[in-house]
Design a protein around this motif. Structure first.
Motif, PDB file in Angstrom:
ATOM      1  N   GLY A 150       0.816  -1.202   0.000  1.00 48.30           N
ATOM      2  CA  GLY A 150       0.000   0.000   0.000  1.00 48.30           C
ATOM      3  C   GLY A 150       0.851   1.253   0.000  1.00 48.30           C
ATOM      4  O   GLY A 150       2.053   1.219  -0.269  1.00 48.30           O
ATOM      5  N   LEU A 151       0.187   2.350   0.325  1.00 48.61           N
ATOM      6  CA  LEU A 151       0.821   3.670   0.364  1.00 48.61           C
ATOM      7  C   LEU A 151       1.125   4.034   1.814  1.00 48.61           C
ATOM      8  O   LEU A 151       0.244   3.909   2.682  1.00 48.61           O
ATOM      9  CB  LEU A 151      -0.102   4.716  -0.256  1.00 48.61           C
ATOM     10  N   VAL A 152       2.341   4.479   2.058  1.00 51.18           N
ATOM     11  CA  VAL A 152       2.741   4.866   3.409  1.00 51.18           C
ATOM     12  C   VAL A 152       3.647   6.083   3.320  1.00 51.18           C
ATOM     13  O   VAL A 152       4.349   6.281   2.311  1.00 51.18           O
ATOM     14  CB  VAL A 152       3.449   3.692   4.124  1.00 51.18           C
ATOM     15  N   GLN A 153       3.621   6.908   4.343  1.00 48.91           N
ATOM     16  CA  GLN A 153       4.468   8.096   4.364  1.00 48.91           C
ATOM     17  C   GLN A 153       5.906   7.719   4.737  1.00 48.91           C
ATOM     18  O   GLN A 153       6.133   6.702   5.410  1.00 48.91           O
ATOM     19  CB  GLN A 153       3.931   9.099   5.370  1.00 48.91           C
ATOM     20  N   PRO A 154       6.865   8.529   4.313  1.00 44.44           N
ATOM     21  CA  PRO A 154       8.253   8.272   4.718  1.00 44.44           C
ATOM     22  C   PRO A 154       8.363   8.170   6.232  1.00 44.44           C
ATOM     23  O   PRO A 154       7.756   8.958   6.961  1.00 44.44           O
ATOM     24  CB  PRO A 154       8.997   9.495   4.175  1.00 44.44           C
ATOM     25  N   GLY A 155       9.150   7.191   6.675  1.00 40.17           N
ATOM     26  CA  GLY A 155       9.287   6.938   8.101  1.00 40.17           C
ATOM     27  C   GLY A 155       8.265   5.971   8.661  1.00 40.17           C
ATOM     28  O   GLY A 155       8.381   5.530   9.813  1.00 40.17           O
ATOM     29  N   GLY A 156       7.269   5.641   7.860  1.00 35.63           N
ATOM     30  CA  GLY A 156       6.222   4.735   8.309  1.00 35.63           C
ATOM     31  C   GLY A 156       6.604   3.273   8.199  1.00 35.63           C
ATOM     32  O   GLY A 156       7.738   2.932   7.824  1.00 35.63           O
ATOM     33  N   SER A 157       5.643   2.412   8.512  1.00 33.81           N
ATOM     34  CA  SER A 157       5.870   0.966   8.520  1.00 33.81           C
ATOM     35  C   SER A 157       4.773   0.247   7.760  1.00 33.81           C
ATOM     36  O   SER A 157       3.637   0.730   7.671  1.00 33.81           O
ATOM     37  CB  SER A 157       5.898   0.441   9.963  1.00 33.81           C
ATOM     38  N   LEU A 158       5.135  -0.904   7.231  1.00 31.58           N
ATOM     39  CA  LEU A 158       4.189  -1.819   6.616  1.00 31.58           C
ATOM     40  C   LEU A 158       4.634  -3.232   6.946  1.00 31.58           C
ATOM     41  O   LEU A 158       5.828  -3.486   7.125  1.00 31.58           O
ATOM     42  CB  LEU A 158       4.154  -1.667   5.092  1.00 31.58           C
TER      43      LEU A 158
ATOM     44  N   VAL B  16      18.720  -3.322   3.392  1.00 27.76           N
ATOM     45  CA  VAL B  16      17.568  -3.076   4.260  1.00 27.76           C
ATOM     46  C   VAL B  16      17.794  -3.537   5.694  1.00 27.76           C
ATOM     47  O   VAL B  16      16.899  -3.412   6.538  1.00 27.76           O
ATOM     48  CB  VAL B  16      16.300  -3.739   3.692  1.00 27.76           C
ATOM     49  N   LYS B  17      18.978  -4.053   5.991  1.00 28.34           N
ATOM     50  CA  LYS B  17      19.258  -4.547   7.331  1.00 28.34           C
ATOM     51  C   LYS B  17      19.101  -3.431   8.350  1.00 28.34           C
ATOM     52  O   LYS B  17      19.532  -2.306   8.135  1.00 28.34           O
ATOM     53  CB  LYS B  17      20.672  -5.129   7.383  1.00 28.34           C
ATOM     54  N   GLY B  18      18.465  -3.750   9.449  1.00 29.47           N
ATOM     55  CA  GLY B  18      18.215  -2.757  10.485  1.00 29.47           C
ATOM     56  C   GLY B  18      16.863  -2.082  10.337  1.00 29.47           C
ATOM     57  O   GLY B  18      16.379  -1.453  11.290  1.00 29.47           O
ATOM     58  N   ARG B  19      16.249  -2.200   9.162  1.00 30.41           N
ATOM     59  CA  ARG B  19      14.934  -1.602   8.937  1.00 30.41           C
ATOM     60  C   ARG B  19      13.878  -2.668   8.625  1.00 30.41           C
ATOM     61  O   ARG B  19      12.724  -2.517   9.028  1.00 30.41           O
ATOM     62  CB  ARG B  19      14.983  -0.593   7.792  1.00 30.41           C
ATOM     63  N   PHE B  20      14.273  -3.706   7.893  1.00 32.60           N
ATOM     64  CA  PHE B  20      13.343  -4.765   7.496  1.00 32.60           C
ATOM     65  C   PHE B  20      13.675  -6.042   8.274  1.00 32.60           C
ATOM     66  O   PHE B  20      14.851  -6.370   8.477  1.00 32.60           O
ATOM     67  CB  PHE B  20      13.461  -5.067   6.010  1.00 32.60           C
ATOM     68  N   THR B  21      12.643  -6.758   8.647  1.00 33.76           N
ATOM     69  CA  THR B  21      12.813  -8.027   9.362  1.00 33.76           C
ATOM     70  C   THR B  21      11.929  -9.089   8.732  1.00 33.76           C
ATOM     71  O   THR B  21      10.722  -8.883   8.598  1.00 33.76           O
ATOM     72  CB  THR B  21      12.452  -7.879  10.841  1.00 33.76           C
TER      73      THR B  21
ATOM     74  N   GLN C 160       8.437  -7.365   7.862  1.00 32.84           N
ATOM     75  CA  GLN C 160       8.146  -6.143   8.599  1.00 32.84           C
ATOM     76  C   GLN C 160       9.092  -5.062   8.102  1.00 32.84           C
ATOM     77  O   GLN C 160      10.321  -5.226   8.176  1.00 32.84           O
ATOM     78  CB  GLN C 160       8.335  -6.359  10.103  1.00 32.84           C
ATOM     79  N   MET C 161       8.516  -3.995   7.587  1.00 25.24           N
ATOM     80  CA  MET C 161       9.314  -2.913   7.000  1.00 25.24           C
ATOM     81  C   MET C 161       9.109  -1.647   7.825  1.00 25.24           C
ATOM     82  O   MET C 161       7.986  -1.134   7.898  1.00 25.24           O
ATOM     83  CB  MET C 161       8.909  -2.676   5.547  1.00 25.24           C
ATOM     84  N   ASN C 162      10.169  -1.161   8.439  1.00 23.88           N
ATOM     85  CA  ASN C 162      10.119   0.044   9.267  1.00 23.88           C
ATOM     86  C   ASN C 162      10.977   1.143   8.655  1.00 23.88           C
ATOM     87  O   ASN C 162      11.825   0.875   7.793  1.00 23.88           O
ATOM     88  CB  ASN C 162      10.613  -0.273  10.672  1.00 23.88           C
ATOM     89  N   SER C 163      10.764   2.349   9.106  1.00 28.13           N
ATOM     90  CA  SER C 163      11.553   3.506   8.645  1.00 28.13           C
ATOM     91  C   SER C 163      11.609   3.552   7.120  1.00 28.13           C
ATOM     92  O   SER C 163      12.680   3.716   6.523  1.00 28.13           O
ATOM     93  CB  SER C 163      12.971   3.445   9.229  1.00 28.13           C
ATOM     94  N   LEU C 164      10.458   3.412   6.513  1.00 25.71           N
ATOM     95  CA  LEU C 164      10.410   3.333   5.053  1.00 25.71           C
ATOM     96  C   LEU C 164      10.830   4.643   4.402  1.00 25.71           C
ATOM     97  O   LEU C 164      10.564   5.740   4.925  1.00 25.71           O
ATOM     98  CB  LEU C 164       9.013   2.931   4.604  1.00 25.71           C
TER      99      LEU C 164
END
Length: 118
Positions: A10-18, A63-68, A81-85
């Motif tokens: 989907g659509l997410v703002q910078p810094g968001g998570s999906l 993506v290490k440190g942001r994606f798990t 899990q994607m963080n700090s997009l």
């Protein structure tokens, strides 16, 4: 034969998570590796992360440190899990599977769009 069905883009703002999910059916879960790739327009498809078992995983330096990545063998599902997009994370994300010991990723999901924009 392994069938893969993704969800969660989907659509997410910078810094968001999906969180992306990929449910697999067919085959014995323990016999194959599951992974996540992405492909941006005009670029090659690249491997982001792979789960060999629920505890043995690989994550690319990109993506290490942001994606798990995580995997639930009982549910035969893999998650990303994607963080700090960031805007540069925008791409079609694909779930894939391959048999253990093989190089080729044989099975692919339909892809799910991730767009990071304000």
């Amino acid at each position: 034969q392994v069938q893969l069905v993704e969800s969660g883009g989907g659509l997410v703002q910078p810094g968001g998570s999906l969180r992306l999910s990929c449910a697999a059916s067919g085959g014995t879960a323990a016999n194959y590796v599951m992974g996540w790739f992405r492909q941006a327009p005009g670029k090659e498809r690249v491997l982001l992360a792979a789960a060999y078992t629920s505890s043995s995983t690989y994550t690319s330096d990109t993506v290490k440190g942001r994606f798990t990545i995580s995997r639930d063998l009982n549910r035969n599902t893999v998650y990303l899990q994607m963080n700090s997009l960031k805007p540069e994370d925008s791409a079609v994300h694909y779930c894939a599977a391959k048999w253990r010991g093989q190089e080729q990723w044989n099975y692919w999901g339909q892809g799910t769009q991730v767009t990071v924009a304000s």
